[in-house]
Design a protein around this motif. Structure first.
Motif, short mmCIF file in Angstrom:
data_model
loop_
_atom_site.label_atom_id
_atom_site.label_comp_id
_atom_site.label_asym_id
_atom_site.label_seq_id
_atom_site.Cartn_x
_atom_site.Cartn_y
_atom_site.Cartn_z
N LEU A 1 0.69 -1.46 0.20
CA LEU A 1 0.16 -0.15 -0.46
C LEU A 1 0.52 1.03 -0.15
O LEU A 1 0.76 2.26 -0.16
N HIS B 1 -3.78 12.02 -0.78
CA HIS B 1 -4.56 10.94 -0.59
C HIS B 1 -4.30 10.71 1.56
O HIS B 1 -3.40 10.03 1.93
N GLN C 1 -7.43 4.61 1.37
CA GLN C 1 -7.40 3.05 0.37
C GLN C 1 -8.23 2.49 0.51
O GLN C 1 -8.64 1.96 1.71
N GLY D 1 -6.51 -1.68 -4.20
CA GLY D 1 -4.91 0.29 -4.08
C GLY D 1 -5.66 1.53 -4.64
O GLY D 1 -5.40 2.04 -4.75
N PRO E 1 -6.69 5.31 -4.26
CA PRO E 1 -6.33 6.18 -3.21
C PRO E 1 -7.70 7.16 -3.01
O PRO E 1 -8.32 7.42 -4.24
#
Length: 192
Positions: A146, A152, A155, A173, A175
């Motif tokens: 990650l 961000h 997630q 994954g 964001p």
């Protein structure tokens, strides 16, 4: 054998011997980037929170497991507790899922991570989520990195979906931003 997933990659949760996984653990781990201070490098505390969101086939949220609700109403999904700092090795937070007890009305479980303290992912390193076969002695099945700096604060990590009589996992994954899973729901709607 662990599969290192890339964004968008999907893996079946069938065992090598043809059986189906019955109990899995989604582990989340992270470290805070050390900050340079007046007296050298210092640790910072970052409170990331893992959540599991249970959706029906129509995309309706039917239950959630997070730091304020550590168990699904039926008991099939359980959060092991909130880690407020990310300190230590291995999984910092874990969510256990008894796949045999997940209600038939639930078609997808979405796993998210968000920074409750508001730091963005540029201040986090060594972040990962991993799926472990709990009933099979804790063998790691799949791992997804990650890490990667970004502005961000959350997630959408992965989803586990019903597939015939079994389950599959897809690394997402994606964001996004938000301090709790509630703020992530509009983005999650696009992955169901």
């Amino acid at each position: 054998m662990t599969i290192t997933l890339t964004k968008g990659q999907k893996v079946s949760l069938q065992k090598q011997n043809g059986g189906t996984l019955t109990s899995v653990r989604m582990g989340l781990g992270w470290d805070a980037v050390k900050k340079r201070g007046l007296f050298g490098m210092r640790e910072q505390s970052i409170d990331l929170d893992a959540s599991a969101l249970l959706f029906d086939a129509g995309g309706t949220l039917v239950d959630q497991v997070w730091f304020r609700q550590l168990k699904s109403r039926d008991g099939s999904v359980r959060h092991t507790g909130d880690n407020l700092t990310g300190a230590g090795d291995g999984d910092d937070e874990s969510i256990l899922v008894d796949l045999t007890r997940v209600p038939a009305t639930v078609s997808t479980l979405v796993f998210t991570v968000n920074s409750f303290t508001g730091q963005d992912f540029s201040q986090i390193e060594n972040a990962f989520c991993r799926l472990v076969d709990e009933a099979g002695g804790g063998v790691e099945i799949a791992k997804y990195n990650l890490s990667g700096s970004g502005r961000h604060t959350a997630q959408i990590m992965a989803k586990v979906s019903r597939e015939g009589s079994g389950w599959s996992m897809t690394a997402l994954g994606i964001p996004t931003s938000g301090r709790t899973f509630h703020e992530l729901l509009p983005a999650i709607a696009g992955v169901l």
